[in-house]
Design an enzyme around this catalytic site. Structure first.
Site, PDB file in Angstrom:
ATOM      1  N   GLU A 146      -2.733  10.487  -0.386  1.00  0.00           N
ATOM      2  CA  GLU A 146      -3.959   9.667  -0.400  1.00  0.00           C
ATOM      3  C   GLU A 146      -4.315   9.249   1.017  1.00  0.00           C
ATOM      4  O   GLU A 146      -5.489   9.218   1.397  1.00  0.00           O
ATOM      5  CB  GLU A 146      -3.772   8.418  -1.285  1.00  0.00           C
ATOM      6  CG  GLU A 146      -5.048   7.595  -1.491  1.00  0.00           C
ATOM      7  CD  GLU A 146      -5.281   6.493  -0.464  1.00  0.00           C
ATOM      8  OE1 GLU A 146      -6.340   5.852  -0.510  1.00  0.00           O
ATOM      9  OE2 GLU A 146      -4.412   6.275   0.397  1.00  0.00           O
ATOM     10  N   ASP A 165       0.851  -1.206   0.000  1.00  0.00           N
ATOM     11  CA  ASP A 165       0.000   0.000   0.000  1.00  0.00           C
ATOM     12  C   ASP A 165       0.886   1.255   0.000  1.00  0.00           C
ATOM     13  O   ASP A 165       1.248   1.736   1.049  1.00  0.00           O
ATOM     14  CB  ASP A 165      -0.905  -0.024   1.234  1.00  0.00           C
ATOM     15  CG  ASP A 165      -1.875   1.149   1.269  1.00  0.00           C
ATOM     16  OD1 ASP A 165      -2.021   1.831   0.241  1.00  0.00           O
ATOM     17  OD2 ASP A 165      -2.477   1.381   2.332  1.00  0.00           O
TER      18      ASP A 165
HETATM   19  N1  TRP Z   1      -5.450   3.004   0.655  1.00  0.00           N
HETATM   20  C1  TRP Z   1      -6.764   2.488   0.819  1.00  0.00           C
HETATM   21  C2  TRP Z   1      -7.254   2.888   2.207  1.00  0.00           C
HETATM   22  O1  TRP Z   1      -6.445   2.965   3.103  1.00  0.00           O
HETATM   23  C3  TRP Z   1      -6.789   0.970   0.712  1.00  0.00           C
HETATM   24  C4  TRP Z   1      -8.124   0.460   0.455  1.00  0.00           C
HETATM   25  C5  TRP Z   1      -9.002  -0.044   1.336  1.00  0.00           C
HETATM   26  C6  TRP Z   1      -8.732   0.386  -0.804  1.00  0.00           C
HETATM   27  N2  TRP Z   1     -10.124  -0.425   0.713  1.00  0.00           N
HETATM   28  C7  TRP Z   1      -9.979  -0.171  -0.598  1.00  0.00           C
HETATM   29  C8  TRP Z   1      -8.317   0.736  -2.074  1.00  0.00           C
HETATM   30  C9  TRP Z   1     -10.839  -0.393  -1.656  1.00  0.00           C
HETATM   31  C10 TRP Z   1      -9.188   0.524  -3.131  1.00  0.00           C
HETATM   32  C11 TRP Z   1     -10.438  -0.022  -2.913  1.00  0.00           C
HETATM   33  O2  TRP Z   1      -8.424   3.146   2.390  1.00  0.00           O
HETATM   34 ZN    ZN Z   2      -3.669   2.731  -0.416  1.00  0.00          ZN
END
Ligand code: TRP
Ligand code: ZN
Ligand code: CA
Length: 461
Positions: free
Chosen positions: A194, A160
Site C-alpha cells: 500500500e 500505520d
Molecule cells: N496509509 C495512508 C497514507 O499513507 C494513511 C492515510 C492518510 C489515510 N490519509 C488517509 C488512510 C485517509 C485513509 C484515509 O496515505
Molecule cells: Zn496506511
C-alpha cells in the site's frame, strides 16, 4: 445528556400515546410487584421457573461481540517483534513483510478460514496479498474488509497499519469463535505494498473477473485506527456503510466527522474506482487536530493526529487504546450488521422470571435471576427474551450475566433512542458458561428522568 423539561423529552415519542401509558395500563398486581422489588432492587424474589419448549423460533439478529482490546494489542506486539527481528520494519520486499503475512495466515488457518496468498511484483520485489474467506454465505453477496499489512521502511508501522490489520484479524477470529453464519459471504484481506501506492489492492481488483466485482456488495477499509491523538473519522462514501459506522458511534455517544485527509489515499480507492460500495474508519495521520476537535474528542490541539506517521516512532507506544478499542468494536459491528448475520435462536428449555423489578432512575444496576439445575455440560449459545417497560429505552443498558459471573452486553445506552420499552430477543454466545447455576439479567438506567422496570425475561437453551 438530558433535557430538564419532561414534556420536551417526549416529543419524538409516538404521537397520541401519553408518556406514562405503559405504567397506567399495568394490572395492579404487577405494578405492586414492581413497587415491592423497588425497596430492595437487586434482591429478587424466587424466580418463577417454568420448563416448557419454545413455541416460536424466528431468527434473531445476532449482536456483534465486543472485540477484546487485549487480543488486538497482542497482535500489535507480534508485529512489533516481527519488525524488530527483521531490520526494524515490515515493508514491501523486506523479510518483515512476509513474516507478518505468515503470522496472520497462521491464526486464520487455525480458525477455519480458507486463506490464499496472492503474489505480485512491485519495484522489482515480490509482494503478497493475504485473502481469507469464511466458508458459507451467499457467494453472490460478498462483504469484504481490508487493511494494508505493509509498513514504510522507516519503522514497524504499528498504527500505520498494524492497527487496522490487527482489528480485522481479531474480528475474523471473533467470526470463527461465534461460528457465524451470515447471509453474505465474508472475506478479509491484508494488502501488500500500500505504501508504494495501493499496489496490492489495485492488483487484486485488476485481476478480479468483472463478474466477481459485481458480487462484492461492500468493501470496508481500515487504515490507521489507533492514532495516538485520535480523531474519529468515517469515510463519506456508500451511505449504508457510512450510516452503520455512524450508528455505532452514536450508540457510544462519540461524535464523528467525515474523513477528509486525502480521499483515495488508501486501499478502498481501487474498489471505489470500479464501482464497489466502500466505507471505512480512520483516526488521523499528519493533519493537525483543531481546538474544536480536541474539545469533543480529547487529545491535544495544534498537534498531528499521529506525530509518528511514517516515522521510526510508529511503535506499540504510538497507539491510543481507547480509539483502537472503539474502532475494533466498530469493525465487528459493521461486519455483523452488513453481512446480515442471523442465527436461528436456540430452542430447548425455558427458564423465566416473571417478577417485576423496578429500575431506579439514573441509579444502580438491578438484576433478575433464573436458576438452572439438572442440566449437564455447557451452554454455548443461549436465547434471551427481554420485556422491559420503560418510557425512554435509550437510558437502559442490559447485560446477561452467566453463572461464571461474566457479563454479556445485550444493549448499550443511547441518548437518541427515545422509543418506549425494550421487547427484544437476543442470541448470545456464551461458550465458557456451564449450564447449571444462576443466570441474571442485569439492567441499569444511566440517565435521569425517564424510568421503567423489568417486566419479565426468559432464557432458553
Ligand atoms: N496509509 C495512508 C497514507 O499513507 C494513511 C492515510 C492518510 C489515510 N490519509 C488517509 C488512510 C485517509 C485513509 C484515509 O496515505
Ligand atoms: Zn496506511
Ligand atoms: Ca432514566
Amino acid at each position: 445528556m438530558k433535557l430538564s423539561v419532561p414534556g420536551v423529552r417526549r416529543i419524538s415519542a409516538i404521537p397520541g400515546i401519553p408518556a406514562i401509558s405503559a405504567r397506567v395500563a399495568l394490572p395492579v398486581g404487577l405494578a405492586l410487584a414492581g413497587l415491592v422489588a423497588a425497596t430492595a432492587p437487586s434482591a429478587t424474589a424466587a424466580p418463577v421457573t417454568s420448563l416448557r419448549p419454545v413455541q416460536s423460533a424466528s431468527a434473531a439478529v445476532l449482536a456483534a461481540p465486543d472485540i477484546p482490546l487485549a487480543n488486538v494489542k497482542a497482535h500489535l506486539t507480534q508485529f512489533s517483534s516481527i519488525a524488530a527481528a527483521n531490520g526494524g520494519n515490515r515493508a514491501h520486499g523486506r523479510a518483515g513483510y512476509l513474516a507478518s503475512v505468515n503470522y496472520v495466515k497462521g491464526k486464520l488457518d487455525a480458525a477455519g478460514f480458507t486463506t490464499t496468498v496472492q503474489q505480485f511484483t512491485s519495484s522489482g520485489a515480490t509482494g503478497y496479498n493475504l485473502i481469507a474467506d469464511w466458508p458459507g454465505g451467499d457467494p453472490n453477496q460478498v462483504l469484504m474488509s481490508g487493511s494494508h499489512l505493509d509498513s514504510v521502511t522507516s519503522g514497524a508501522g504499528i498504527n500505520d497499519n498494524g492497527s487496522g490489520s490487527a482489528a480485522i484479524l481479531e474480528t475474523a477470529l471473533a467470526v470463527s469463535r461465534a461460528q457465524l453464519q451470515p447471509a453474505k459471504h465474508l472475506r478479509f484481506a491484508w494488502w501488500g505494498a500500500e505504501e508504494l501506492g495501493l499496489v496490492g489492492s489495485r492488483y487484486y481488483v485488476n485481476n478480479l473477473p468483472t463478474a466477481d466485482r459485481a458480487k462484492i456488495s461492500g468493501y470496508l477499509n481500515f487504515d490507521m485506527i489507533g492514532s495516538p491523538n485520535a480523531g474519529y473519522f468515517v469515510y463519506d462514501d456508500d451511505p449504508t456503510i457510512e450510516q452503520t459506522f455512524k450508528d455505532y458511534y452514536a450508540g457510544l455517544g462519540v461524535s464523528t466527522e467525515i474523513e477528509t485527509e486525502g480521499d483515495g489515499r488508501s486501499d478502498h480507492a481501487p474498489f471505489k474506482n470500479v464501482g464497489v460500495p466502500v466505507g471505512g474508519l480512520f483516526s488521523g495521520a499528519d493533519y493537525i487536530k483543531t481546538a474544536a476537535q480536541a474539545q469533543k474528542w480529547g487529545g491535544t490541539s495544534g498537534q498531528a493526529f499521529d506525530r509518528c506517521y511514517h516515522s521510526s516512532c510508529d511503535s506499540t507506544a504510538n497507539i491510543n487504546d481507547t480509539a483502537l478499542d472503539r474502532n475494533s468494536d466498530a469493525v465487528a459491528h459493521a461486519v455483523w450488521t452488513l453481512s446480515a448475520a442471523s442465527v436461528p435462536p436456540p430452542t430447548g428449555t425455558v427458564y423465566e422470571n416473571l417478577t417485576d423489578v423496578t429500575i431506579p432512575d439514573n441509579g444502580a444496576a438491578v438484576t433478575s435471576s433464573v436458576t438452572v439445575s439438572g442440566r449437564t455440560g455447557g451452554a454455548p449459545l443461549v436465547r434471551v427474551d427481554v420485556d422491559i417497560k420503560h418510557t425512554w429505552r435509550g437510558d437502559v443498558v442490559i447485560d446477561l450475566v452467566g453463572p461464571s459471573g461474566t457479563a454479556y452486553r445485550l444493549k448499550n445506552s443511547s441518548s437518541s433512542d427515545s422509543a418506549d420499552n425494550v421487547i427484544a430477543t437476543y442470541t448470545v454466545n456464551t461458550p465458557t458458561e456451564t449450564a447449571n447455576g444462576v443466570w441474571r439479567l442485569r439492567v441499569q438506567d444511566v440517565a435521569a428522568q425517564d424510568t421503567g422496570y423489568i417486566n419479565s425475561w426468559r432464557l432458553t437453551f
